[in-house]
Design a protein around this motif. Structure first.
Motif, PDB file in Angstrom:
ATOM      1  N   LYS A  19      76.029  25.879  -3.630  1.00  0.00           N
ATOM      2  CA  LYS A  19      75.404  26.874  -4.328  1.00  0.00           C
ATOM      3  C   LYS A  19      74.984  28.064  -3.817  1.00  0.00           C
ATOM      4  O   LYS A  19      74.810  28.216  -2.584  1.00  0.00           O
ATOM      5  N   ALA A  20      75.361  29.117  -4.581  1.00  0.00           N
ATOM      6  CA  ALA A  20      75.029  30.381  -3.838  1.00  0.00           C
ATOM      7  C   ALA A  20      74.710  31.322  -5.191  1.00  0.00           C
ATOM      8  O   ALA A  20      74.815  31.238  -6.151  1.00  0.00           O
ATOM      9  N   THR A  21      74.178  32.594  -4.926  1.00  0.00           N
ATOM     10  CA  THR A  21      73.720  33.715  -5.698  1.00  0.00           C
ATOM     11  C   THR A  21      74.487  34.818  -5.325  1.00  0.00           C
ATOM     12  O   THR A  21      74.734  35.254  -4.224  1.00  0.00           O
ATOM     13  N   PRO A  22      75.169  35.285  -6.279  1.00  0.00           N
ATOM     14  CA  PRO A  22      75.822  36.629  -6.172  1.00  0.00           C
ATOM     15  C   PRO A  22      75.115  37.899  -5.418  1.00  0.00           C
ATOM     16  O   PRO A  22      74.010  37.976  -5.910  1.00  0.00           O
ATOM     17  N   LYS A  23      75.801  38.671  -4.782  1.00  0.00           N
ATOM     18  CA  LYS A  23      75.138  39.945  -4.185  1.00  0.00           C
ATOM     19  C   LYS A  23      75.441  40.900  -5.368  1.00  0.00           C
ATOM     20  O   LYS A  23      76.393  40.951  -6.080  1.00  0.00           O
ATOM     21  N   ALA A  24      74.771  42.146  -5.096  1.00  0.00           N
ATOM     22  CA  ALA A  24      75.186  43.395  -6.048  1.00  0.00           C
ATOM     23  C   ALA A  24      76.518  43.701  -6.004  1.00  0.00           C
ATOM     24  O   ALA A  24      76.904  43.825  -4.683  1.00  0.00           O
ATOM     25  N   GLY A  25      77.009  43.911  -7.090  1.00  0.00           N
ATOM     26  CA  GLY A  25      78.427  44.529  -7.002  1.00  0.00           C
ATOM     27  C   GLY A  25      79.671  43.581  -6.893  1.00  0.00           C
ATOM     28  O   GLY A  25      80.823  43.928  -7.041  1.00  0.00           O
ATOM     29  N   GLU A  26      79.286  42.204  -6.797  1.00  0.00           N
ATOM     30  CA  GLU A  26      80.127  41.165  -6.699  1.00  0.00           C
ATOM     31  C   GLU A  26      80.722  40.830  -8.168  1.00  0.00           C
ATOM     32  O   GLU A  26      79.998  40.595  -9.167  1.00  0.00           O
ATOM     33  N   GLY A  27      81.915  40.472  -8.175  1.00  0.00           N
ATOM     34  CA  GLY A  27      82.728  39.780  -9.211  1.00  0.00           C
ATOM     35  C   GLY A  27      82.763  38.405  -8.746  1.00  0.00           C
ATOM     36  O   GLY A  27      82.705  37.985  -7.747  1.00  0.00           O
ATOM     37  N   ILE A  28      83.695  37.485  -9.731  1.00  0.00           N
ATOM     38  CA  ILE A  28      83.842  36.508  -9.288  1.00  0.00           C
ATOM     39  C   ILE A  28      84.842  36.423  -8.061  1.00  0.00           C
ATOM     40  O   ILE A  28      84.634  35.608  -7.356  1.00  0.00           O
ATOM     41  N   SER A  29      85.838  37.177  -8.133  1.00  0.00           N
ATOM     42  CA  SER A  29      86.742  37.247  -7.184  1.00  0.00           C
ATOM     43  C   SER A  29      86.305  37.437  -5.884  1.00  0.00           C
ATOM     44  O   SER A  29      86.486  36.762  -4.836  1.00  0.00           O
TER      45      SER A  29
END
Length: 343
Positions: free
Chosen positions: A11-21
């Motif tokens: 599992k991970a948490t998205p960084k600022a500005g990231e979309g799924i791709s």
């Protein structure tokens, strides 16, 4: 416990500005192969239209070890196998895609086929002016109000899609999760726009600083992976109703590359007008300005004014969807001209 189960629990948490791709690419998962798996594993945690949220933990799809090499998997990915990494995607990963899924374009246009590699190695930050609580300039046609932010946003999306088709990486800074690319002449007005998920402040300086901070954060990583990074700020001017204007461009007074970009944009538009409206001529201009976004966005940038939202002739440039698409296509070709000149 099998390795596939272990990977399923990663599992991970998205960084600022990231979309799924971009989130998938950070973990060496080709969006083409893993996008649907990601949606299925995380459908309860996603926002509307499959938008990932900051601060939410998502399951990373397990690696498909038996899946053969595909056009969207880089050789670097192939060598790493299932090794996880938190580094930004390398250039090959970001530019070898054959399809991109971008929900911001709307359901009918979300799937983007990459038709060329003319802009491979380039990364763009596409920013429409105003948004959220600030509609920008307002024009009127009969009972309809034309809001600057809505028309600038539609053209920004069309430009982003054109850039993706040419093999570029694109960061759409101002976003509306609902609108998508629209073909109707009179675009509905809203205050839904965000700065990549963050609420847009009403205060002008805070609003402009927010988008510059977002660009600069992304650029610090992108500059390591792309040979050419550029920002574009898209606006619509407001002048007296009798003042018809052509598209004009502002550049930073302190960056030579910004001036070259603005001139290449202007030359492209002049050429297009000469071809499509040979008897009309083109009076668009290029000039240096110490605008906040040009001074504070780190990547080389250009600021574009698409016309006078009060003028009836300029309004036709905005309300006809074919004209909005032409503006986007010509802006893309201006970038292409500058990209080639930078080599």
């Amino acid at each position: 416990m099998s390795s596939s189960v272990l990977w399923a629990q990663q599992k991970a948490t998205p960084k600022a500005g990231e979309g799924i791709s971009s989130f998938l690419l950070r973990y060496n998962r080709s969006p083409k192969k893993y996008y649907d798996d990601f949606i299925e594993l995380n459908k309860k945690q996603l926002g509307g239209k499959h938008v990932i949220k900051m601060g939410v933990t998502y399951v990373i799809p397990p690696v498909k070890k038996s899946t053969p090499y595909s056009a969207t998997t880089s050789k670097s990915d192939e060598k790493k196998g299932t090794k996880d990494t938190k580094e930004a995607p390398n250039k090959a990963t970001a530019t070898s895609r054959t399809r991109v899924n971008e929900p911001l374009f709307g359901p009918k246009l979300a799937e983007v086929k990459v038709t060329s590699k003319r802009l491979a190695g380039a990364c763009f930050y596409v920013v429409c002016g105003h948004g959220g609580p600030d509609p920008g300039a307002i024009g009127r046609v009969g009972k309809y109000e034309l809001h600057e932010d809505e028309y600038a946003y539609d053209i920004a999306l069309r430009l982003a899609r054109s850039l993706l088709q040419e093999g570029a990486e694109v960061r759409i800074i101002i976003q509306d999760a609902k609108d998508g690319i629209r073909d109707e002449p009179y675009l509905s007005n809203s205050k839904r726009e965000t700065c990549m998920g963050d609420p847009i402040p009403l205060n002008q300086v805070q609003r402009l600083r927010q988008r510059c901070d977002k660009i600069n954060y992304l650029y610090r990583k992108d500059r390591k992976n792309y040979t050419y990074c550029r920002s574009i700020f898209i606006h619509v001017d407001s002048r007296g109703k009798g003042n018809q204007t052509d598209v004009f461009f502002y550049h930073s007074t302190k960056k030579v590359d910004s001036k070259r970009l603005a001139n290449n944009m202007k030359d492209t538009f002049e050429s297009k007008y000469g071809k499509h409206q040979p008897n009309r001529g083109f009076t668009g201009t290029v000039s240096g300005r110490n605008l906040f976004v040009l001074a504070n966005a780190t990547p080389t940038s250009v600021f574009v004014e698409l016309g006078n939202i009060q003028n009836s002739l300029d309004q036709r440039r905005l309300i006809m969807s074919s004209n909005r698409q032409a503006l986007a296509n010509w802006l893309m070709e201006g970038f292409l001209k500058d990209f080639r000149a930078s080599k």
